[in-house]
Every structure is written in C-alpha cells, then in structure tokens.
Motif scaffolding. Sequence first.
Motif, PDB file in Angstrom:
ATOM      1  N   PRO A 134     -34.399 -29.916  30.108  1.00  0.00           N
ATOM      2  CA  PRO A 134     -33.025 -29.196  29.620  1.00  0.00           C
ATOM      3  C   PRO A 134     -33.287 -27.976  29.049  1.00  0.00           C
ATOM      4  O   PRO A 134     -34.446 -27.884  28.413  1.00  0.00           O
ATOM      5  N   GLY A 135     -32.613 -26.807  29.356  1.00  0.00           N
ATOM      6  CA  GLY A 135     -33.056 -25.431  29.088  1.00  0.00           C
ATOM      7  C   GLY A 135     -33.986 -24.725  29.624  1.00  0.00           C
ATOM      8  O   GLY A 135     -34.318 -23.579  29.331  1.00  0.00           O
ATOM      9  N   ILE A 136     -34.629 -25.522  30.817  1.00  0.00           N
ATOM     10  CA  ILE A 136     -35.664 -24.647  31.423  1.00  0.00           C
ATOM     11  C   ILE A 136     -35.238 -24.257  32.659  1.00  0.00           C
ATOM     12  O   ILE A 136     -34.381 -24.704  33.612  1.00  0.00           O
ATOM     13  N   TRP A 137     -35.345 -22.813  32.940  1.00  0.00           N
ATOM     14  CA  TRP A 137     -34.853 -22.169  34.273  1.00  0.00           C
ATOM     15  C   TRP A 137     -35.512 -22.785  35.321  1.00  0.00           C
ATOM     16  O   TRP A 137     -36.479 -23.570  35.367  1.00  0.00           O
ATOM     17  N   ASP A 138     -35.100 -22.477  36.668  1.00  0.00           N
ATOM     18  CA  ASP A 138     -35.605 -22.789  38.043  1.00  0.00           C
ATOM     19  C   ASP A 138     -36.758 -21.694  38.361  1.00  0.00           C
ATOM     20  O   ASP A 138     -36.084 -20.550  38.567  1.00  0.00           O
ATOM     21  N   HIS A 139     -38.078 -21.944  38.187  1.00  0.00           N
ATOM     22  CA  HIS A 139     -39.020 -20.989  38.196  1.00  0.00           C
ATOM     23  C   HIS A 139     -39.430 -21.069  39.886  1.00  0.00           C
ATOM     24  O   HIS A 139     -40.611 -20.557  39.942  1.00  0.00           O
ATOM     25  N   ARG A 140     -39.059 -22.220  40.527  1.00  0.00           N
ATOM     26  CA  ARG A 140     -39.580 -22.213  41.864  1.00  0.00           C
ATOM     27  C   ARG A 140     -39.339 -20.890  42.865  1.00  0.00           C
ATOM     28  O   ARG A 140     -38.589 -20.238  42.536  1.00  0.00           O
ATOM     29  N   LYS A 141     -40.204 -21.011  44.017  1.00  0.00           N
ATOM     30  CA  LYS A 141     -40.051 -19.943  44.806  1.00  0.00           C
ATOM     31  C   LYS A 141     -38.647 -20.083  45.529  1.00  0.00           C
ATOM     32  O   LYS A 141     -38.440 -21.191  46.124  1.00  0.00           O
ATOM     33  N   GLY A 152     -40.393 -11.179  44.755  1.00  0.00           N
ATOM     34  CA  GLY A 152     -40.094 -10.060  44.189  1.00  0.00           C
ATOM     35  C   GLY A 152     -40.215 -10.212  42.672  1.00  0.00           C
ATOM     36  O   GLY A 152     -40.125 -11.135  41.970  1.00  0.00           O
ATOM     37  N   ILE A 153     -40.316  -9.027  42.147  1.00  0.00           N
ATOM     38  CA  ILE A 153     -40.093  -8.900  40.501  1.00  0.00           C
ATOM     39  C   ILE A 153     -38.927  -8.765  40.038  1.00  0.00           C
ATOM     40  O   ILE A 153     -38.401  -7.894  40.108  1.00  0.00           O
ATOM     41  N   ARG A 154     -38.560  -9.823  39.226  1.00  0.00           N
ATOM     42  CA  ARG A 154     -37.235 -10.054  38.863  1.00  0.00           C
ATOM     43  C   ARG A 154     -37.027 -10.802  37.395  1.00  0.00           C
ATOM     44  O   ARG A 154     -35.976 -11.036  37.004  1.00  0.00           O
ATOM     45  N   GLN A 155     -38.250 -11.259  36.977  1.00  0.00           N
ATOM     46  CA  GLN A 155     -38.060 -12.195  35.833  1.00  0.00           C
ATOM     47  C   GLN A 155     -38.837 -11.432  34.522  1.00  0.00           C
ATOM     48  O   GLN A 155     -40.053 -11.011  34.552  1.00  0.00           O
ATOM     49  N   ASP A 156     -38.025 -11.527  33.260  1.00  0.00           N
ATOM     50  CA  ASP A 156     -38.915 -11.079  32.121  1.00  0.00           C
ATOM     51  C   ASP A 156     -39.850 -11.873  31.427  1.00  0.00           C
ATOM     52  O   ASP A 156     -39.631 -13.101  31.510  1.00  0.00           O
ATOM     53  N   VAL A 157     -40.855 -11.488  31.247  1.00  0.00           N
ATOM     54  CA  VAL A 157     -41.981 -12.251  30.204  1.00  0.00           C
ATOM     55  C   VAL A 157     -41.882 -11.448  29.081  1.00  0.00           C
ATOM     56  O   VAL A 157     -41.912 -10.223  28.905  1.00  0.00           O
ATOM     57  N   GLY A 170     -48.902  -3.494  26.833  1.00  0.00           N
ATOM     58  CA  GLY A 170     -48.267  -3.247  25.683  1.00  0.00           C
ATOM     59  C   GLY A 170     -47.272  -4.454  25.449  1.00  0.00           C
ATOM     60  O   GLY A 170     -47.152  -5.488  26.108  1.00  0.00           O
ATOM     61  N   ALA A 171     -46.811  -4.504  24.177  1.00  0.00           N
ATOM     62  CA  ALA A 171     -46.013  -5.841  23.892  1.00  0.00           C
ATOM     63  C   ALA A 171     -44.387  -5.824  23.962  1.00  0.00           C
ATOM     64  O   ALA A 171     -44.181  -4.408  24.559  1.00  0.00           O
ATOM     65  N   GLY A 172     -43.979  -6.726  24.208  1.00  0.00           N
ATOM     66  CA  GLY A 172     -42.345  -6.706  24.487  1.00  0.00           C
ATOM     67  C   GLY A 172     -42.356  -7.009  26.080  1.00  0.00           C
ATOM     68  O   GLY A 172     -43.141  -7.889  26.640  1.00  0.00           O
ATOM     69  N   ALA A 173     -40.932  -6.986  26.522  1.00  0.00           N
ATOM     70  CA  ALA A 173     -40.558  -7.339  27.811  1.00  0.00           C
ATOM     71  C   ALA A 173     -41.399  -6.705  28.988  1.00  0.00           C
ATOM     72  O   ALA A 173     -41.377  -5.563  28.948  1.00  0.00           O
ATOM     73  N   VAL A 174     -41.847  -7.583  29.879  1.00  0.00           N
ATOM     74  CA  VAL A 174     -42.600  -6.967  31.318  1.00  0.00           C
ATOM     75  C   VAL A 174     -41.594  -7.854  32.291  1.00  0.00           C
ATOM     76  O   VAL A 174     -41.555  -9.015  32.090  1.00  0.00           O
ATOM     77  N   GLN A 175     -41.335  -7.277  33.290  1.00  0.00           N
ATOM     78  CA  GLN A 175     -41.003  -8.012  34.448  1.00  0.00           C
ATOM     79  C   GLN A 175     -42.048  -8.443  35.335  1.00  0.00           C
ATOM     80  O   GLN A 175     -42.930  -7.324  35.561  1.00  0.00           O
ATOM     81  N   VAL A 176     -41.797  -9.637  35.814  1.00  0.00           N
ATOM     82  CA  VAL A 176     -43.107 -10.228  36.903  1.00  0.00           C
ATOM     83  C   VAL A 176     -42.437 -11.033  37.937  1.00  0.00           C
ATOM     84  O   VAL A 176     -41.165 -11.116  37.842  1.00  0.00           O
ATOM     85  N   ASN A 177     -43.128 -11.366  38.855  1.00  0.00           N
ATOM     86  CA  ASN A 177     -42.924 -12.322  39.829  1.00  0.00           C
ATOM     87  C   ASN A 177     -43.573 -13.902  39.616  1.00  0.00           C
ATOM     88  O   ASN A 177     -44.639 -14.001  40.073  1.00  0.00           O
ATOM     89  N   SER A 178     -42.878 -14.634  38.770  1.00  0.00           N
ATOM     90  CA  SER A 178     -43.188 -16.028  38.147  1.00  0.00           C
ATOM     91  C   SER A 178     -42.576 -17.196  39.302  1.00  0.00           C
ATOM     92  O   SER A 178     -41.442 -17.185  39.246  1.00  0.00           O
ATOM     93  N   VAL A 196     -44.559 -15.382  27.086  1.00  0.00           N
ATOM     94  CA  VAL A 196     -43.558 -16.611  27.131  1.00  0.00           C
ATOM     95  C   VAL A 196     -42.441 -16.159  28.103  1.00  0.00           C
ATOM     96  O   VAL A 196     -41.957 -14.996  27.918  1.00  0.00           O
ATOM     97  N   ALA A 197     -41.690 -16.921  28.917  1.00  0.00           N
ATOM     98  CA  ALA A 197     -40.235 -16.436  29.291  1.00  0.00           C
ATOM     99  C   ALA A 197     -39.214 -16.567  28.462  1.00  0.00           C
ATOM    100  O   ALA A 197     -39.377 -16.920  27.410  1.00  0.00           O
ATOM    101  N   GLU A 198     -38.126 -16.039  28.695  1.00  0.00           N
ATOM    102  CA  GLU A 198     -36.820 -16.180  27.936  1.00  0.00           C
ATOM    103  C   GLU A 198     -36.624 -17.777  27.531  1.00  0.00           C
ATOM    104  O   GLU A 198     -36.153 -18.125  26.504  1.00  0.00           O
ATOM    105  N   ASP A 199     -36.950 -18.625  28.366  1.00  0.00           N
ATOM    106  CA  ASP A 199     -36.753 -20.224  28.255  1.00  0.00           C
ATOM    107  C   ASP A 199     -37.896 -20.847  27.315  1.00  0.00           C
ATOM    108  O   ASP A 199     -37.725 -22.113  27.477  1.00  0.00           O
TER     109      ASP A 199
END
Length: 257
Positions: A134-141, A152-157, A170-178, A196-199
């Motif tokens: 519950p509450g966890i995104w689908d991080h699968r390929k 593709g780079i599309r997810q914030d950590v 740097g600290a804060g949001a960075v977009q990655v391909n997780s 951490v991811a947003e979830d």
Amino acid sequence: MSKPIVAVPADIRFFTETNWHCAQNQYLQAALDVSGVMSFIIPAFEHGNETDAILDRVDGLLVTGSATNVHPSLYGQDAREEDGPFDPGRDATSLPLIRRALDRGIPMLAICRGIQELNVALGGTLASEIHEQPGIWDHRKPENVHRDEAFGIRQDVFIKEGSCLARYLGAGAVQVNSLHRQAIAEAAPGLQVEAVAEDGTIEAVSVINAKNFAIGVQWHPEYWAKTDTPSRQIFEAFGDAVRAYAGAKTTIVAAAE
C-alpha cells in the motif's frame, strides 16, 4: 600514471548450452569513459574465490545491477518462486567482496542489485514486489518500450541535507531512472539512508564511518553517465576516490622499496 582498476563481480548467464560469467556493457563503459578506470570482471564462483587476493590487485569495487535478485536465505527469509530469478554464484562473490572492501577502505560504488547486496552484506533485509505494498509506486521497468525509454530519467528522489551524496549532487530533489521490483526493507545498522523516493522507498545509502567512498544507489547512473549531470557526477566521484586510493597504494609500495 596508468588507469586504476576496479573489480566488477560477474553475473552467471546460461546460453549456447553453457554458463557464462558476464557484466553489462553500460557499467563497464561508464567506468572507463566517465570514472576513468578499467574493469576486471570477477568470475562468480560459489566456492573458490579468494577475496583478499582479488582486492590486492584492484583499486576499487563496482557492484552492478542485474536481472537476478539476492537470495532471501541470505537475509533470513524463505525463498518464494516469485522472488527469483537467483544467482548464487553472484551472491557468493559479491557479498564477501563488499564486506572486505569496506574493511580495507577500498572505494565502492553499488548500483541497483548492488545496493541490495550492500544492505544484505551488512545485515539488512529486502522487500520483494514492492509495487504490491500500500502506498508504494510501481518502480518496475516499463514493458514493451525501447530500452532507452525504459531507462529514461523521470522519477524524483530526495537527497538528504548533509548526506554523502549531497556533496556531489546537492540536497533536495534529483531526477533519476530507478527501475526495480525489490528494495531495502530494513536498512542495515551500518548504513545511512541518503535519498528516498516520494513514496518513501530507500533509493540511496552510504556506509557510516566508511574509510573511503562507499555509496549505493537504487537507480541506474551508468545508463546516462555521459549525458546526465547527476549520473556523471556519481561516476566522477567514484573515479576520483579510486585514483586517490591507487595513488596512496603506489606511494606506500614505493616507500617500502
């Protein structure tokens, strides 16, 4: 000074009716082109590898991602069919190399499966099929898309203030391909959560009181290391640490002579 060398634990793959010891090109190319280091692929034997003999001959450890998962028995759980596929040779090779590299202060970068191996090697646990929680995104390929699009780079950590990664990205949001279906459940006592991811999924860790560079990321900086700034910065930082270690080792040998 010649290029330093990093050890890369192999995966076991079966094709043409036999087992092969393999490593994906993207990791080795990023190490060569961005970190500025060469790679030695370490055979993934279940028995017989001498960890210190391997580490005596290299200046760093790069623990890569893989299509296989760490066997649950290594973190105190029963294996289910859906937790696979497994690669016991990779487990038996990587985990001792991780522990001993940390003991010896050898720089280490652990990616995807690598961050999970790092966590298990130090006493942490993993969660499977996290998209079902519950509450966890689908991080699968993503399926049925071109590989470049899938990675593709599309997810914030979110990188924590004062963390090791914050020094480089740097600290804060960075977009990655997780891209993963497993993740760290309980972080090992010796690890600090870096991002951490947003979830809430743990996306990066560092080794507390490490003697050298020792970072694990759940995403794939190797894929766009030449063109994506945060990806490049991770591999550059690893390369700098490896060169510094190699230089110090050379100085010690020269002094002894």
